[in-house]
Scaffold this motif. Structure first.
Motif, PDB file in Angstrom:
ATOM      1  N   THR A  10       0.863  -1.191   0.000  1.00  0.00           N
ATOM      2  CA  THR A  10       0.000   0.000   0.000  1.00  0.00           C
ATOM      3  C   THR A  10       0.897   1.239   0.000  1.00  0.00           C
ATOM      4  OG1 THR A  10      -0.036   0.124   2.396  1.00  0.00           O
ATOM      5  CG2 THR A  10      -1.813  -1.128   1.385  1.00  0.00           C
ATOM      6  N   SER A  58      -2.629  -7.351   4.724  1.00  0.00           N
ATOM      7  CA  SER A  58      -2.893  -6.199   3.861  1.00  0.00           C
ATOM      8  C   SER A  58      -4.163  -5.487   4.296  1.00  0.00           C
ATOM      9  CB  SER A  58      -3.041  -6.680   2.418  1.00  0.00           C
ATOM     10  OG  SER A  58      -3.523  -5.607   1.654  1.00  0.00           O
ATOM     11  N   THR A 111      -5.468  -3.097   2.334  1.00  0.00           N
ATOM     12  CA  THR A 111      -6.028  -2.449   1.142  1.00  0.00           C
ATOM     13  C   THR A 111      -7.553  -2.588   1.141  1.00  0.00           C
ATOM     14  OG1 THR A 111      -4.071  -3.237   0.049  1.00  0.00           O
ATOM     15  CG2 THR A 111      -5.762  -2.253  -1.352  1.00  0.00           C
TER      16      THR A 111
END
Lengths: 319, 124
Positions: A153, B119, B121
């Motif tokens: 990210t 993650s 995201t």
């Protein structure tokens, strides 16, 4: 006819307490909130860190805090609390000679506290245990090796960039310290280890026409691990090295330590200034029994400063 | 009561106060030594960490209470100043409670800290 007017505390309807005392208590409760914020933040930050190695909160030994020095300072403040309460007691009995003597003793004890604190601060500066100076970025675990971070990210990439910059600052600081050590004369084994690490850290150079074999320089985390090993060996031999250790959470610890003890020391200094003014009054013959309330008020402040240290000592040095 | 009698009672009260101050001073010094010894006891393996932390923090609270009651005269003044002090202690505890979720819960890893983070995201 003229009459002597003393600053006798006035009592008011609905408030069975002299006004100056109410004011001092109001001031003290704001101070309680101030130090509660500092101490509370420290407790929360400390308990927010994982309990397992290598990310444990630093121990007093790692950050060069000596327990008996903290205990001695606690005793010094307790003695000063005792002398200030005796100063007020003597003033109530109109024995101003004794009151002055006890104020002088309190001032001396407060100064001793600050001198000991300065000695401790000096040790922190000598070992470079200062906010923003300590290498702490993800020390490699002996079993798992270098940690791998997923850069999936934009935020993770930004964090990685920031940690790299912090790590490189530490890298360069250690490099300068090792260069200074190289010029000094030390124990042969320690000197050799320092020089080897420095050689690995510095880029290879070659004369014209010669080939250069490139070796990957150690990462800041690897440098931190090696520095800690060297410091451990040096300590076992009783050698003091000017090398900044790598301490996980060391910068956070240093920020908390300097904020809490620094503000406390400022409060001690404030008290010392007031005691010096009282002594000055005594010196020019202006201190009398009418100032007993003033001595009680500065006493209240001084006891509060003592109570703050009563909590700072175990939280920083012991627990 | 005669003037002399009043003076004698007054002096006796003063002496009692000095005795109380001295007793508290000795108690505070002993308690400081107790915290130091409790800390050493963990290193020597005589007691466990939690026992030591409990002793050390309990001693600190007792020391603060002694200083407050005797040196700061709260044993006399408590009835007059409690309305200033009590709300501050309530606010202090509230401040700690407000700090807790943001820092402790957010930082505490649920797994090995060296493993790559999951993650995030699409979640933020």
């Amino acid at each position: 006819m003229t009459q002597a007017v003393y600053d006798t505390p006035q009592e008011h309807m609905g408030m069975p307490l002299p006004t100056p005392k109410v004011a001092m208590w109001l001031f003290l409760v704001t101070e309680i909130m101030f130090f509660t914020a500092l101490i509370g933040t420290y407790i929360v930050l400390r308990h927010g860190t994982p309990a397992q190695s290598p990310f444990k909160w630093p121990t007093p030994h790692q950050v060069h805090l000596i327990e008996w020095i903290g205990a001695l300072n606690t005793f010094v403040l307790i003695c000063s609390s005792f002398t200030v309460v005796l100063a007020h007691h003597a003033a109530v009995k109109a024995d101003m000679k004794k009151a002055t003597l006890y104020v002088a003793l309190t001032l001396a004890l407060g100064t001793v506290f600050l001198v000991i604190k300065a000695y401790e601060y000096n040790s922190k500066f000598e070992h470079d245990i200062l906010p923003g100076h300590i290498g702490e970025s993800r020390l490699p675990d002996p079993k798992l090796g270098e940690p791998t971070i997923a850069l999936d990210t934009p935020r993770a990439i930004e964090r990685e960039k920031h940690e790299h910059a912090v790590g490189m600052q530490y890298f360069h600081r250690v490099q300068l310290q090792l260069e200074a050590i190289k010029k000094s004369s030390l124990d042969a084994e320690i000197q050799k280890e320092c020089n080897t690490l420095l050689d690995e850290m510095t880029a290879p150079t070659a004369a014209e026409g010669q080939a250069v074999v490139f070796h990957r320089p150690p990462s800041p985390a690897e440098v931190g691990t090696r520095v800690n090993e060297i410091l451990e060996k040096a300590e076992a031999k009783g050698i003091t090295l000017h090398l900044t250790p790598a301490i996980p959470f060391g910068n956070l610890w240093a920020s908390c330590y300097f904020a809490m003890t620094g503000f406390h020391a400022l409060h001690v200094f404030g008290g010392i200034v007031v005691f010096a003014l009282i002594l000055l009054m005594a010196l020019i013959g202006r201190l009398g029994p009418q100032h007993a309330t003033m001595l009680e008020l500065i006493g209240l402040y001084w006891h509060f400063v003592d109570i703050v240290w009563i909590f700072l000592f175990p939280l920083l040095y012991l627990v | 009561m005669t003037e002399t009698g009043h003076a004698t009672t007054h002096d006796a009260a003063h002496d009692l106060r000095v005795k109380a101050y001295f007793t508290v001073f000795i108690a505070l010094s002993i308690f400081t030594a107790v915290s130091f010894i409790a800390n050493e006891a963990v290193r020597q393996g005589w007691i466990n960490l939690y026992t030591s932390v409990t002793i050390i923090l309990a001693v600190a609270v007792v020391k603060a209470v002694l200083v407050g009651l005797i040196f700061m005269h709260l044993n006399f003044d408590w009835g007059r100043v409690y309305f200033i002090i009590v709300p501050i202690f309530i606010l202090g505890v509230m401040m700690m409670m407000v700090l807790l979720p943001d820092i402790v819960i957010a930082w505490q890893p649920s797994q090995n800290p060296l493993e790559p983070p999951v993650s995030t995201t699409g979640t933020r």
